[in-house]
Design a protein around this motif. Structure first.
Motif, PDB file in Angstrom:
ATOM      1  N   GLY A 125       0.782  -1.219   0.000  1.00 13.77           N
ATOM      2  CA  GLY A 125       0.000   0.000   0.000  1.00 13.77           C
ATOM      3  C   GLY A 125       0.813   1.267   0.000  1.00 13.77           C
ATOM      4  N   THR A 126       1.988   1.251   0.644  1.00  8.82           N
ATOM      5  CA  THR A 126       2.801   2.452   0.799  1.00  8.82           C
ATOM      6  C   THR A 126       4.122   2.404   0.052  1.00  8.82           C
ATOM      7  OG1 THR A 126       3.887   1.570   2.784  1.00  8.82           O
ATOM      8  CG2 THR A 126       1.821   2.798   3.101  1.00  8.82           C
ATOM      9  N   GLY A 127       4.580   1.223  -0.326  1.00  7.11           N
ATOM     10  CA  GLY A 127       5.896   1.092  -0.938  1.00  7.11           C
ATOM     11  C   GLY A 127       7.033   1.149   0.055  1.00  7.11           C
ATOM     12  N   GLN A 128       6.714   1.236   1.353  1.00  7.74           N
ATOM     13  CA  GLN A 128       7.759   1.245   2.381  1.00  7.74           C
ATOM     14  C   GLN A 128       8.419  -0.128   2.468  1.00  7.74           C
ATOM     15  OE1 GLN A 128       8.326   3.771   5.350  1.00  7.74           O
ATOM     16  NE2 GLN A 128       7.882   5.059   3.595  1.00  7.74           N
ATOM     17  N   ILE A 129       9.724  -0.135   2.731  1.00  9.31           N
ATOM     18  CA  ILE A 129      10.442  -1.383   2.947  1.00  9.31           C
ATOM     19  C   ILE A 129      10.364  -1.720   4.431  1.00  9.31           C
ATOM     20  CG2 ILE A 129      12.615  -2.620   2.682  1.00  9.31           C
ATOM     21  CD1 ILE A 129      13.404  -0.245   0.751  1.00  9.31           C
ATOM     22  N   ALA A 130       9.817  -2.881   4.748  1.00 14.50           N
ATOM     23  CA  ALA A 130       9.770  -3.363   6.126  1.00 14.50           C
ATOM     24  C   ALA A 130      10.885  -4.377   6.307  1.00 14.50           C
ATOM     25  CB  ALA A 130       8.419  -3.992   6.431  1.00 14.50           C
ATOM     26  N   ALA A 131      11.725  -4.147   7.312  1.00 12.85           N
ATOM     27  CA  ALA A 131      12.862  -5.025   7.582  1.00 12.85           C
ATOM     28  C   ALA A 131      12.809  -5.448   9.036  1.00 12.85           C
ATOM     29  CB  ALA A 131      14.182  -4.308   7.275  1.00 12.85           C
ATOM     30  N   LEU A 132      12.795  -6.742   9.268  1.00 11.46           N
ATOM     31  CA  LEU A 132      12.664  -7.284  10.605  1.00 11.46           C
ATOM     32  C   LEU A 132      14.030  -7.699  11.125  1.00 11.46           C
ATOM     33  CD1 LEU A 132      10.226  -7.871  12.504  1.00 11.46           C
ATOM     34  CD2 LEU A 132      10.253 -10.212  11.614  1.00 11.46           C
ATOM     35  N   GLU A 133      14.366  -7.214  12.304  1.00 14.89           N
ATOM     36  CA  GLU A 133      15.641  -7.549  12.926  1.00 14.89           C
ATOM     37  C   GLU A 133      15.746  -9.056  13.149  1.00 14.89           C
ATOM     38  OE1 GLU A 133      18.086  -6.054  16.895  1.00 14.89           O
ATOM     39  OE2 GLU A 133      15.920  -6.350  16.989  1.00 14.89           O
ATOM     40  N   ALA A 134      16.971  -9.583  13.036  1.00 14.09           N
ATOM     41  CA  ALA A 134      17.165 -11.025  13.141  1.00 14.09           C
ATOM     42  C   ALA A 134      17.733 -11.474  14.467  1.00 14.09           C
ATOM     43  CB  ALA A 134      18.098 -11.506  12.020  1.00 14.09           C
ATOM     44  N   SER A 135      18.326 -10.581  15.255  1.00 14.76           N
ATOM     45  CA  SER A 135      19.161 -11.026  16.372  1.00 14.76           C
ATOM     46  C   SER A 135      18.408 -11.354  17.643  1.00 14.76           C
ATOM     47  CB  SER A 135      20.229  -9.967  16.679  1.00 14.76           C
ATOM     48  OG  SER A 135      19.624  -8.735  16.995  1.00 14.76           O
TER      49      SER A 135
END
Length: 347
Positions: free
Chosen positions: A64-74
């Protein structure tokens, strides 16, 4: 009772269906396969790289927004979610520092994966809940779930399919009420919805299993290589799986579930993304720090591109509006963008 047939049959192993009352505790399992450790030295990544201090585990371009969602892995408890405006790449440059359009949100629990909700919304499965994030406002809400949620998919009617660590797949109404529960797997780590069928990836059994929507039991199941890790579907209803332990890309048809293609990729194939514009599947290879593209339109996958990535490329996603690809590093090397035009030129 679950029954295994000889592996020589079409290169797969067939399982009988199980009722919703069957538990997965007595099933033969293995430790889930994981991405191979990447080499310390790597070629300069293609495209642009934005420096991030945190390792990344999952990526998604919110539709919907084109935002990149990045989820932390640690973190094993709480998790940081990064929301990044794509314009940040133009301002940050190679290895640069993100500008103020870069946002971070602290989530109340460790997120296992990322999925698209309704437009403007992210869905994040976590222990005892599905976390909902409004991308525009950053508002975080929670939907209670019985169990450790590992996967989630939203259907067009607003219902949610939720897979849990104990092998259950629940259907929730838009209000969060449990409509149906199907059990019998060891774990339900990824879900793919194609037409009226759900396909479930079980990493502990390294299998894929079909569930007819509206039904209360498991359907046909097939072995997925030696150690499957990730699964997606494409616009043609194909189910695509990385066999990380076996070094292969597996392609199934759904309804009925049939293994159609298998192709050696090597170098520990792991994360997957599908580009609708070019009908290309992109696979990250963590042993070589590369991302490789395959055209699936013929009887066997055909390699159409190969690019060096950030170190430990454990996540990848495609912006379906532009075809631009984003690769996340699980080793503090940042977020990479490879533009669609650059891929066409072979850069």
């Amino acid at each position: 009772m679950r029954r295994w047939l000889p592996a020589a049959l079409a290169g797969t192993i067939l399982l009988t269906g199980c009722s919703s009352s069957t538990d997965g505790d007595d099933l033969p399992t293995r430790d889930p396969a994981t991405a191979a450790a990447a080499p310390a030295e790597t070629a300069r990544p293609a495209g642009e790289v934005m420096g991030l201090a945190n390792p990344l585990g999952r990526l998604l371009v919110e539709a919907g927004t084109g935002q990149i969602a990045a989820l932390e892995a640690s973190s094993e408890t709480s998790t940081i979610l990064f929301l990044i405006d794509q314009a940040s790449f133009a301002r940050a440059g190679q290895g640069g520092v993100p500008d103020p359009s870069f946002r971070t949100l602290s989530l109340p629990a460790h997120g296992a994966s990322l999925a698209q909700g309704k437009p403007g919304e992210l869905l994040i499965p976590a222990p005892e809940r599905i976390i909902r994030v409004d991308v525009a406002t950053g508002t975080v809400t929670e939907l209670p779930v019985d169990g450790d949620a590992r996967s989630v998919q939203r259907r067009d009617d607003g219902t949610l399919l939720v897979g849990t660590a104990d092998g259950k797949v629940r259907t929730l109404s838009p209000e969060g009420k449990v409509v149906r529960t199907v059990s019998g797997l060891a774990s339900a780590d990824a879900l793919a919805v194609t037409a009226d069928q759900v396909t479930v990836l079980d990493r502990r059994q390294t299998s894929v299993t079909e569930i007819e929507l509206g039904d209360d039991h498991l359907g046909l199941a097939l072995r997925a290589g030696d150690g499957a890790t990730n699964m997606i579907s494409d616009k043609f209803g194909r189910i695509i799986v990385t066999d990380t332990a076996g070094g292969e890309l597996l392609v199934y048809s759904a309804g009925p579930l049939v293994l159609r293609q298998r192709f050696p990729v090597n170098s520990s194939p792991y994360a997957l993304a599908y580009d609708q514009r070019s009908d290309t599947v992109w696979v990250t290879c963590t042993q070589s720090n590369e991302v490789v593209g395959f055209d699936l339109s013929t009887g066997i996958p055909v390699e159409v591109g190969r690019f060096p990535t950030v170190r430990q490329p454990n996540s990848v996603t495609i912006d379906q509006r532009t075809g631009d690809m984003f690769v996340g590093s699980a080793a503090d090397s940042g977020l990479q963008r490879i533009r669609a035009d650059d891929r066409k030129r072979g850069h």
